[in-house]
Design a protein around this motif. Structure first.
Motif, short mmCIF file in Angstrom:
data_model
loop_
_atom_site.label_atom_id
_atom_site.label_comp_id
_atom_site.label_asym_id
_atom_site.label_seq_id
_atom_site.Cartn_x
_atom_site.Cartn_y
_atom_site.Cartn_z
N LEU A 4 11.91 5.38 -15.01
CA LEU A 4 13.23 6.01 -14.99
C LEU A 4 13.78 6.06 -13.57
CD1 LEU A 4 15.27 7.57 -16.82
CD2 LEU A 4 14.10 9.67 -16.12
N SER A 5 15.10 5.82 -13.46
CA SER A 5 15.80 6.00 -12.18
C SER A 5 16.86 7.07 -12.37
CB SER A 5 16.47 4.70 -11.74
OG SER A 5 15.49 3.71 -11.50
N ALA A 6 16.92 7.98 -11.41
CA ALA A 6 17.83 9.12 -11.55
C ALA A 6 18.89 9.12 -10.47
CB ALA A 6 17.04 10.42 -11.50
N SER B 261 10.08 -0.18 2.01
CA SER B 261 11.00 -1.32 1.98
C SER B 261 10.57 -2.33 3.03
CB SER B 261 12.43 -0.83 2.26
OG SER B 261 13.29 -1.95 2.32
N PRO C 249 -0.19 4.59 -4.86
CA PRO C 249 0.22 5.82 -4.19
C PRO C 249 0.95 6.75 -5.16
CG PRO C 249 1.65 4.01 -3.53
CD PRO C 249 0.56 3.42 -4.39
N ALA D 40 0.82 -1.21 0.00
CA ALA D 40 0.00 0.00 0.00
C ALA D 40 0.86 1.26 0.00
CB ALA D 40 -0.95 0.00 1.19
N ASP D 41 1.96 1.25 0.76
CA ASP D 41 2.76 2.49 0.78
C ASP D 41 4.13 2.33 0.13
OD1 ASP D 41 4.19 1.17 2.74
OD2 ASP D 41 3.44 2.39 4.39
N ARG D 42 4.37 1.18 -0.50
CA ARG D 42 5.59 0.93 -1.27
C ARG D 42 6.86 1.13 -0.45
NH1 ARG D 42 2.71 -1.65 -4.84
NH2 ARG D 42 4.51 -1.83 -6.18
N ALA E 165 6.43 7.63 -2.70
CA ALA E 165 6.88 6.84 -1.55
C ALA E 165 8.33 7.18 -1.28
CB ALA E 165 6.74 5.35 -1.84
N THR E 166 8.69 7.05 -0.03
CA THR E 166 10.11 7.13 0.31
C THR E 166 10.53 5.73 0.69
OG1 THR E 166 9.83 9.37 1.11
CG2 THR E 166 11.82 8.20 1.80
N TRP E 167 11.58 5.26 0.05
CA TRP E 167 12.03 3.88 0.23
C TRP E 167 13.42 3.93 0.82
CZ3 TRP E 167 15.98 0.83 -1.79
CH2 TRP E 167 15.81 -0.56 -1.75
N GLU E 168 13.60 3.28 1.94
CA GLU E 168 14.90 3.30 2.63
C GLU E 168 15.31 1.89 2.96
OE1 GLU E 168 14.84 7.44 5.21
OE2 GLU E 168 14.36 5.53 6.19
N LEU F 281 15.51 6.30 -1.54
CA LEU F 281 14.98 6.65 -2.86
C LEU F 281 13.63 7.33 -2.73
CD1 LEU F 281 15.64 3.35 -4.92
CD2 LEU F 281 17.11 5.37 -4.79
N LYS G 22 10.36 7.88 -4.66
CA LYS G 22 9.71 7.24 -5.81
C LYS G 22 8.40 7.97 -6.10
CE LYS G 22 11.71 2.75 -4.68
NZ LYS G 22 11.54 1.28 -4.67
N ARG G 23 8.12 8.11 -7.37
CA ARG G 23 6.82 8.65 -7.77
C ARG G 23 6.17 7.67 -8.73
NH1 ARG G 23 6.44 13.80 -10.28
NH2 ARG G 23 8.56 13.47 -11.06
N PHE G 24 4.89 7.50 -8.58
CA PHE G 24 4.14 6.53 -9.40
C PHE G 24 3.05 7.28 -10.16
CE2 PHE G 24 5.57 4.54 -5.45
CZ PHE G 24 6.46 3.62 -5.96
N ARG H 212 12.28 6.92 -9.98
CA ARG H 212 13.04 6.80 -8.73
C ARG H 212 14.17 7.83 -8.76
NH1 ARG H 212 14.86 0.60 -8.01
NH2 ARG H 212 16.25 1.22 -9.72
#
Lengths: 574, 574
Positions: free
Chosen positions: A523-525, A39, B188, A35-37, B191-194, B204, B206-208, B571
């Motif tokens: 895309l990854s930046a 980790s 969503p 749901a919140d993506r 998201a912030t992925w750590e 990271l 992330k935008r979806f 990302r």
């Protein structure tokens, strides 16, 4: 419609509803992460973090050793015959694994699956979800055996075979189970519907049943089967479809053991083992087409080359087709915070598992006039030299090379590399030459270090298709925007699974995101640091957009699961 | 990626986000109904309940009259040309509507849609949902004009044209919008992925982004376009795809007005009108194939005959295809509470809109030895007589016939009925003869009363395909189970959209549900009373299972919407 099958405790077995309860917390964790993506993982991240590493590893490796020269016989005895798989050789030892598998004619196999499917569809959704999660757990319990099987079929290093083909792949499997669960749960089991017609109120009792589409075929790739096969297997299984696993003939063992484990769980729950079966063939006598064209087949998942993938997309009738094929993943360099940070992670991406991954970068577009960094202007040639040095820092240290590069799955990849090298000698220039490295544990390992070739942007016949393996191109361009334009055009026409950009300029980043988005590519930046640039995180990264030629299936959006079942309704008037 | 387009207030226009807020309560009501499948509607159920009936009707009919002999010109001026539609005649008056529509070449039309789509995809999801709900409201505001247009193209009675082609169809449209909204909302935006890699935590952002698949083509049927077209239109539109509406050449006007209304809302919001466009052709020069095979097309919805439907399912590449075609809907009689109750509702089902509906029953299997009711045993012939009497009670009273039977949309249907009548004179027997009835308001109306023929179960060539229109069969069988077996086999092979059973025996009901479910068909049991047996309720009934040959699209499950968009991700490393 619950027939009691599969959710009553049997003699020595287990109850599927108990299994659902047992794994409920894991399911909840996965659902929150989806749901919140965030980790999240259901497992400790490395072999070292395994709760009982030494003993589990010893047992796992011993179990693997016992497989060699033996048989993985998933029955049924009397149908088909056991045949030694001649095309399955370890990329590390060069030796045949000599494992025997039962060869069963495709129509017979689909018939067995369909028959078992009649029982499987009667098992309530939650019970099926419980069984799927138990299979995941038992696959994890056998992590080291499966690791060795993955390593000696795919050529992955032990570390990658444990995580990428193990825990990460299982996480993607849990993700698929969770998505299937939540989508199915939103279909209510029953409803009372009341409406006045004139002066009379009509009252209907309605029941809604999740119904499977049919037999599901999972066609696996040779180099990384588990990562795509587990999500496909579990998405189809959880939604009520029996599954035939069809591994690549050179990479059977890991999937065979996985099927064996799935069957153990099914049998423990009093269900027919053929709910999950194994289809084995040899390269000279492939059975995939016969399998997927059987009218009893309702779902096809395919991971592999784009040629066969697009053939499936075009020719399979009446079944839902989910594909992941390949693209020409690009790196667009505009500017960078730090040259070393960029070339190190880039070298890692070009080296990881010798670029035998769908997310490996291939085409690196660099302005021929150089680019800006925080440390000053960087010449084009300085970039090439730094990239070559970063590659060499991996390849020249055998223990590092072994852990990063692994081995080459297919001899064909070695030949392809040589062909490109030859073409480039005429049409381009070598930035980093390829060679072999001496594997510290396996002197006979089939190894190749990454070939990086410089070719002009006009050499599209060289870089405009996927070169599966340790081959990449540095393409000098007139400007960052020229690189962006070419890579976006390639994403649109040749497909892209992962695209990368380096820029310190917000406007260029925004432009890049918009351009790749318009071409249907993610895309990854500015990726730097210890995370491999082509790492794709379960529960968080949507993998494959379905909007460019690199495939139609997204791990794991709702469309990946919602099309695998349909809804039957029964209305009764009171 | 929000560019501001479409959600800023323009001079004379409206803000799409305001529209979302304006319709938020309606959306919430629909979402609740979808979740528990209760009876719900966004609208008063009949014309009489319209808040301002007399005036609205007067205005609507006047507006319709002004359409006749005029032009519905949706532009763009200068492209294509205005042509009078010769194939569009009122089944009630027999006269051509003589409306001019702009004919635009298929590739040009798809190009216009694709161009407008570039702006539409930039509009945030909620704003698109707001616009869709506003279009629904304005379609309702023009209910009487659209009713007249539906009536004089399809042959539906005014009552059915108001509800079935009006409020009910709009409810199915709202249902599709709501499903699209909820599926999109679960993705969503960011998201912030750590995650730690070694000692470093990688972070990271992330935008979806919900991304449309491409141009959507909605191919409508002649006799009931709105009911399927609105859900398709809104499902594609809400998920970001521009839509080309392609009505049947004999039934254009209602959809043309609907497109005009959609364009008004788009223009009010400062968006290009070509986000929704109209494709018009004539029977001798059909353009559907050219439209759906355009590579810019990403979605095809089709309602109509099974021949063309299965051609689309087999030939369309790279686009998601959603179809509803036809089946041989069966009624299995085992026993009944009450003979009259059953034959009355059955006669209603065979008569409603002269059985020009996908849910109309066609094949009635009755035990030749008769069956039990609470009032005693009923002979086979007694059943036939009661059915004929119930049919006559409708057909013989002109005002009742007019309101139930309506008129026949296509001359071909009259011919088909005559062909069957001729065949039956050799191979069966007439249970209820067909004739015409005199329409009280339209003496020139093309009317036919239902033909019911008795044929043996061996006459599968007569009843084993859809006979679209007022033709049905009573098939005497050796036992209820023989009727069940034949109807289930037909559902599997020929398709079924609605199946019906009458039984007071719980075991037979359970057996029937299981057998139809195994054939991929939904079942309604023991329907009597004032609700038409083939009524399908928005928000509650899953319409078309996708598990038999009658079509692939279910109104409105999540699979109907989730495949219409994909997810792009971006990302960025912090």
């Amino acid at each position: 419609m619950g027939s009691g099958i599969g959710h009553e405790r049997t003699g020595s077995g287990c109850s599927a509803m108990d299994l659902f309860d047992r794994h409920r917390q894991r399911l909840a964790g996965a659902m929150e992460a989806i749901a919140d993506r965030r980790s999240w993982s259901a497992f400790p991240g490395s072999a070292r973090a395994h709760p009982d590493e030494a003993e589990a590893r010893r047992q796992g490796l011993a179990a693997f050793e016992r497989r060699l020269g033996g048989a993985v016989d998933l029955g049924p005895v009397g149908i088909g015959r056991l045949v030694t798989q001649t095309s399955e050789c370890s990329p590390f030892t060069g030796e045949s694994l000599s494992v025997q598998y039962r060869r069963i004619a495709p129509d017979v196999l689909v018939g067995l699956a369909a028959e078992a499917g009649a029982a499987w569809r009667q098992v309530p959704s939650r019970a099926r979800v419980g069984i799927c999660l138990e299979i995941v757990q038992r696959l994890y319990d056998r992590a080291f055996e499966l690791q060795a099987a993955a390593q000696h079929t795919t050529g992955q290093s032990p570390g990658m075979a444990y995580t990428g083909s193990g825990t990460n792949a299982l996480d993607r499997g849990i993700e698929a189970i969770s998505q299937a669960y939540t989508v199915m749960e939103r279909v209510p089991e029953s409803a009372t519907w009341e409406r006045p017609f004139g002066t009379t109120v009509v009252r209907l009792d309605k029941r809604f049943t999740v119904a499977p589409r049919g037999v599901a075929i999972v066609v696996c790739c040779a180099s990384f089967p588990a990562w795509n096969a587990y999500p496909a297997l579990f998405a189809s299984l959880a939604t009520g479809n029996p599954v035939v696993m069809k591994p690549h003939p050179s990479s059977v063992l890991q999937m065979a053991i996985a099927v064996e484990i799935a069957q153990e769980v099914l049998l423990d729950c009093g269900l027919p083992r053929n709910v999950v079966t194994l289809a084995v063939d040899e390269p000279e006598n492939m059975i995939t087409m016969a399998l997927v064209q059987d009218p009893r087949v309702g779902i096809v998942d395919y991971t592999g080359g784009p040629l066969f993938g697009s053939l499936l997309e075009r020719t399979v009738r009446s079944a839902a087709v989910f594909t992941e094929t390949a693209g020409t993943n690009a790196v667009v360099v505009h500017s960078a915070r730090n040259l070393q940070g960029m070339t190190r992670v880039l070298a890692g991406g070009l080296s990881l598992f010798s670029a035998q991954m769908c997310t490996s970068p291939q085409n690196v577009f660099v302005p021929r006039s150089g680019f800006a960094t925080a440390d000053g202007w960087v010449d084009y040639q300085t970039f090439c030299d730094a990239l070559a040095a970063s590659l060499d820092a991996i390849a020249s240290v055998p223990v590092r090379a072994a852990s990063v590069l692994g081995a080459i799955q297919a001899q064909r990849t070695v030949e392809m590399q040589a062909e490109v090298e030859k073409a480039v000698s005429r049409e381009g220039r070598i930035v980093a030459a390829s060679g072999t490295y001496e594997h510290p544990d396996y002197p006979a390992a089939r190894t190749r270090t990454p070939l990086v070739a410089e070719v002009g942007p006009d050499r599209h016949h060289l870089y405009g298709e996927e070169r599966f393996g340790p081959v990449s191109f540095v393409i000098p361009v007139d400007s960052p925007d020229a690189g962006l334009a070419q890579s976006v055009a390639d994403a649109r026409r040749c497909g892209a699974i992962a695209s990368y950009v380096y820029s310190e300029d917000e406007a260029f980043l925004a432009r890049s995101e918009e351009a790749f988005a318009a071409a249907g590519a993610s895309l990854s930046a500015n990726l730097v640091g210890p995370m491999p640039m082509n790492f794709s995180a379960a529960y968080s990264d949507y993998h494959v957009t379905g909007l460019n030629p690199a495939g139609t299936a997204t791990l794991t959006d709702e469309a990946f699961v919602s099309g695998r079942f349909r809804i039957l309704q029964s209305r009764r008037q009171r």
